[in-house]
Design an enzyme around this catalytic site. Sequence first.
Site, PDB file in Angstrom:
ATOM      1  N   ARG A 238       0.855  -1.187   0.000  1.00 21.95           N
ATOM      2  CA  ARG A 238       0.000   0.000   0.000  1.00 21.95           C
ATOM      3  C   ARG A 238       0.895   1.242   0.000  1.00 21.95           C
ATOM      4  O   ARG A 238       1.966   1.256   0.628  1.00 21.95           O
ATOM      5  CB  ARG A 238      -0.912   0.064   1.229  1.00 21.95           C
ATOM      6  CG  ARG A 238      -2.122  -0.842   1.184  1.00 21.95           C
ATOM      7  CD  ARG A 238      -3.173  -0.396   0.164  1.00 21.95           C
ATOM      8  NE  ARG A 238      -4.348  -1.260   0.178  1.00 21.95           N
ATOM      9  CZ  ARG A 238      -4.501  -2.370  -0.563  1.00 21.95           C
ATOM     10  NH1 ARG A 238      -3.557  -2.757  -1.396  1.00 21.95           N
ATOM     11  NH2 ARG A 238      -5.622  -3.072  -0.493  1.00 21.95           N
ATOM     12  N   GLU A 267      -4.378   7.399  -4.941  1.00 24.33           N
ATOM     13  CA  GLU A 267      -4.617   6.706  -6.216  1.00 24.33           C
ATOM     14  C   GLU A 267      -5.899   7.214  -6.858  1.00 24.33           C
ATOM     15  O   GLU A 267      -6.901   7.350  -6.154  1.00 24.33           O
ATOM     16  CB  GLU A 267      -4.703   5.192  -5.979  1.00 24.33           C
ATOM     17  CG  GLU A 267      -3.378   4.635  -5.471  1.00 24.33           C
ATOM     18  CD  GLU A 267      -3.390   3.113  -5.268  1.00 24.33           C
ATOM     19  OE1 GLU A 267      -4.408   2.468  -5.618  1.00 24.33           O
ATOM     20  OE2 GLU A 267      -2.382   2.587  -4.774  1.00 24.33           O
ATOM     21  N   HIS A 286      -1.762  -0.104  -9.769  1.00 21.80           N
ATOM     22  CA  HIS A 286      -2.343  -1.024  -8.787  1.00 21.80           C
ATOM     23  C   HIS A 286      -2.939  -2.264  -9.464  1.00 21.80           C
ATOM     24  O   HIS A 286      -4.151  -2.500  -9.394  1.00 21.80           O
ATOM     25  CB  HIS A 286      -3.398  -0.299  -7.942  1.00 21.80           C
ATOM     26  CG  HIS A 286      -3.641  -0.966  -6.617  1.00 21.80           C
ATOM     27  ND1 HIS A 286      -3.985  -0.265  -5.481  1.00 21.80           N
ATOM     28  CD2 HIS A 286      -3.596  -2.267  -6.244  1.00 21.80           C
ATOM     29  CE1 HIS A 286      -4.142  -1.116  -4.481  1.00 21.80           C
ATOM     30  NE2 HIS A 286      -3.908  -2.339  -4.926  1.00 21.80           N
TER      31      HIS A 286
HETATM   32  P1  NAP Z   1      -0.847 -11.282   5.254  1.00 26.03           P
HETATM   33  O1  NAP Z   1      -0.799 -12.736   4.926  1.00 26.03           O
HETATM   34  O2  NAP Z   1      -1.676 -10.819   6.379  1.00 26.03           O
HETATM   35  O3  NAP Z   1       0.654 -10.788   5.410  1.00 26.03           O
HETATM   36  C1  NAP Z   1       1.023  -9.580   5.968  1.00 26.03           C
HETATM   37  C2  NAP Z   1       2.313  -9.764   6.745  1.00 26.03           C
HETATM   38  O4  NAP Z   1       2.732  -8.499   7.244  1.00 26.03           O
HETATM   39  C3  NAP Z   1       2.142 -10.689   7.958  1.00 26.03           C
HETATM   40  O5  NAP Z   1       3.190 -11.623   7.963  1.00 26.03           O
HETATM   41  C4  NAP Z   1       2.251  -9.751   9.149  1.00 26.03           C
HETATM   42  O6  NAP Z   1       2.870 -10.334  10.267  1.00 26.03           O
HETATM   43  C5  NAP Z   1       3.157  -8.665   8.587  1.00 26.03           C
HETATM   44  N1  NAP Z   1       3.017  -7.420   9.345  1.00 26.03           N
HETATM   45  C6  NAP Z   1       1.893  -6.832   9.801  1.00 26.03           C
HETATM   46  N2  NAP Z   1       2.186  -5.697  10.463  1.00 26.03           N
HETATM   47  C7  NAP Z   1       3.533  -5.587  10.419  1.00 26.03           C
HETATM   48  C8  NAP Z   1       4.449  -4.647  10.943  1.00 26.03           C
HETATM   49  N3  NAP Z   1       4.012  -3.586  11.645  1.00 26.03           N
HETATM   50  N4  NAP Z   1       5.768  -4.840  10.730  1.00 26.03           N
HETATM   51  C9  NAP Z   1       6.214  -5.914  10.038  1.00 26.03           C
HETATM   52  N5  NAP Z   1       5.385  -6.850   9.518  1.00 26.03           N
HETATM   53  C10 NAP Z   1       4.068  -6.680   9.706  1.00 26.03           C
HETATM   54  O7  NAP Z   1      -1.360 -10.464   3.987  1.00 26.03           O
HETATM   55  P2  NAP Z   1      -1.139 -10.780   2.434  1.00 26.03           P
HETATM   56  O8  NAP Z   1      -2.264 -11.566   1.919  1.00 26.03           O
HETATM   57  O9  NAP Z   1       0.249 -11.273   2.248  1.00 26.03           O
HETATM   58  O10 NAP Z   1      -1.280  -9.278   1.850  1.00 26.03           O
HETATM   59  C11 NAP Z   1      -0.426  -8.258   2.264  1.00 26.03           C
HETATM   60  C12 NAP Z   1      -0.859  -6.910   1.741  1.00 26.03           C
HETATM   61  O11 NAP Z   1      -0.596  -6.812   0.350  1.00 26.03           O
HETATM   62  C13 NAP Z   1      -2.363  -6.611   1.839  1.00 26.03           C
HETATM   63  O12 NAP Z   1      -2.728  -6.148   3.124  1.00 26.03           O
HETATM   64  C14 NAP Z   1      -2.570  -5.565   0.765  1.00 26.03           C
HETATM   65  O13 NAP Z   1      -2.458  -4.269   1.314  1.00 26.03           O
HETATM   66  C15 NAP Z   1      -1.442  -5.826  -0.219  1.00 26.03           C
HETATM   67  N6  NAP Z   1      -1.898  -6.312  -1.528  1.00 26.03           N
HETATM   68  C16 NAP Z   1      -1.705  -5.560  -2.634  1.00 26.03           C
HETATM   69  C17 NAP Z   1      -2.094  -6.034  -3.865  1.00 26.03           C
HETATM   70  C18 NAP Z   1      -1.888  -5.222  -5.113  1.00 26.03           C
HETATM   71  O14 NAP Z   1      -2.712  -5.311  -6.019  1.00 26.03           O
HETATM   72  N7  NAP Z   1      -0.842  -4.455  -5.235  1.00 26.03           N
HETATM   73  C19 NAP Z   1      -2.729  -7.269  -3.981  1.00 26.03           C
HETATM   74  C20 NAP Z   1      -2.928  -8.007  -2.829  1.00 26.03           C
HETATM   75  C21 NAP Z   1      -2.512  -7.519  -1.588  1.00 26.03           C
HETATM   76  P3  NAP Z   1       2.183 -11.508  11.116  1.00 26.03           P
HETATM   77  O15 NAP Z   1       2.494 -12.750  10.332  1.00 26.03           O
HETATM   78  O16 NAP Z   1       2.855 -11.463  12.421  1.00 26.03           O
HETATM   79  O17 NAP Z   1       0.727 -11.197  11.174  1.00 26.03           O
HETATM   80  C1  GLV Z   2      -5.329  -5.330  -3.511  1.00 26.80           C
HETATM   81  O1  GLV Z   2      -4.629  -4.378  -3.380  1.00 26.80           O
HETATM   82  C2  GLV Z   2      -5.794  -6.116  -2.420  1.00 26.80           C
HETATM   83  O2  GLV Z   2      -5.587  -5.737  -1.260  1.00 26.80           O
HETATM   84  O3  GLV Z   2      -6.430  -7.145  -2.688  1.00 26.80           O
END
Ligand code: NAP
Ligand code: GLV
Length: 330
Positions: A238, A267, A286
């Site tokens: 993000r 955005e 994005h």
């Molecule tokens: P996830 O499985 O919840 O992974 C997030 C990771 O970040 C977890 O391991 C979490 O730690 C860690 N975290 C949380 N707060 C933190 C902090 N303060 N310092 C360090 N690490 C921290 O989520 P995901 O499915 O991988 O998705 C991650 C993010 O990607 C989403 O929230 C979204 O914003 C973004 N995203 C973007 C797109 C795009 O189109 N560009 C698409 C999909 C997702 P813990 O394991 O301890 O909880």
């Molecule tokens: C995209 O950015 C998502 O969070 O799924």
Amino acid sequence: MKKRIFITRKIPAEIKSGLEQDFNVEMWEEEHIPVPIRILEEKISQCDGLFCLLTEQIDAQLLEKAKSLKVISNMAVGFNNIDVETATKHGIAVTNTPGVLTETTADLTFALLMATARRIPEAEQYLRSGEWETWSPMLLTGQDIWGTTLGLIGLGRIGTAVVKRAKGFGMKVIYTSRTQKPEVEKQLEITYKPLDDLLQRADFICVMTPYTKETENLISTEQFNLMKSNAILINTARGGIVNEEALVEAIQTKKIWGAGLDVFESEPISKDDPLLQLPNVVTLPHIGSASIQTRMRMARLAAENVKKVLLEEDCHYILNPNYKNGAMYR
Ligand code: NAP
Ligand code: GLV
């Protein structure tokens, strides 16, 4: 009487018609124009279920109007656009779409890393504009990927999938995350480092955390000052996690080499934004999860989530703490 659902953007017809079997469904029919706030306010005050996108800010003021709303289903895994705490106070379930987009987003993250390191968009533009005259020793040279170190911030679903790709490219991986994960470390042969240490060692720094109060401006001037001069920052998480003013300064003053960005503080990013004037910055609108197959999976899961909550069936993707059997427990 059937319960009412409002969908905030045009979604595939088959998914909408699936919902119409059980519900009264209304949809904002535009594909590329977000629903105006006035219409969203009106619809949220009337419906039982809201199917929305990350472009909708579902804040406390809007939730005040949601008198009959039972569920907000976000077609995204990130849910920083929704005030979950206030929704919980109003007894409204909030759901998201994790998992189904993990591999697709990791693919895009790695593609962006490669495009930035090897200057692919710039090289394509160079060729198309007719500038290419001959092969030259240092023409359009970028940074190596193989044999370098990836520093991953946020070892969650997508972060772990990015690590697997990096390993396939012969990269060493170090990571930092909210919690250390010894099992994953062993399995993927990666090493935990505190953030400052990671920033000093990594050639590529990839941000993969959610956007929260804790991660806002996680990467700013102080952090850029620690990075190597050849470092490349990749952000597909993000925009607000990386301070853009500090990023512009870090690239202008050559504190770091470049950046690949799929997400921005605001955005769409303005055409005049200084980030778009910089060399070695690759920008995308994005599109992390934007494969046809994954967007269908996300839409299907978001529809299933809204349906399950409204029909009081078990839903595995509820984000509110203490939500059980159709009710919130405090
Ligand atoms: P996830 O499985 O919840 O992974 C997030 C990771 O970040 C977890 O391991 C979490 O730690 C860690 N975290 C949380 N707060 C933190 C902090 N303060 N310092 C360090 N690490 C921290 O989520 P995901 O499915 O991988 O998705 C991650 C993010 O990607 C989403 O929230 C979204 O914003 C973004 N995203 C973007 C797109 C795009 O189109 N560009 C698409 C999909 C997702 P813990 O394991 O301890 O909880
Ligand atoms: C995209 O950015 C998502 O969070 O799924």
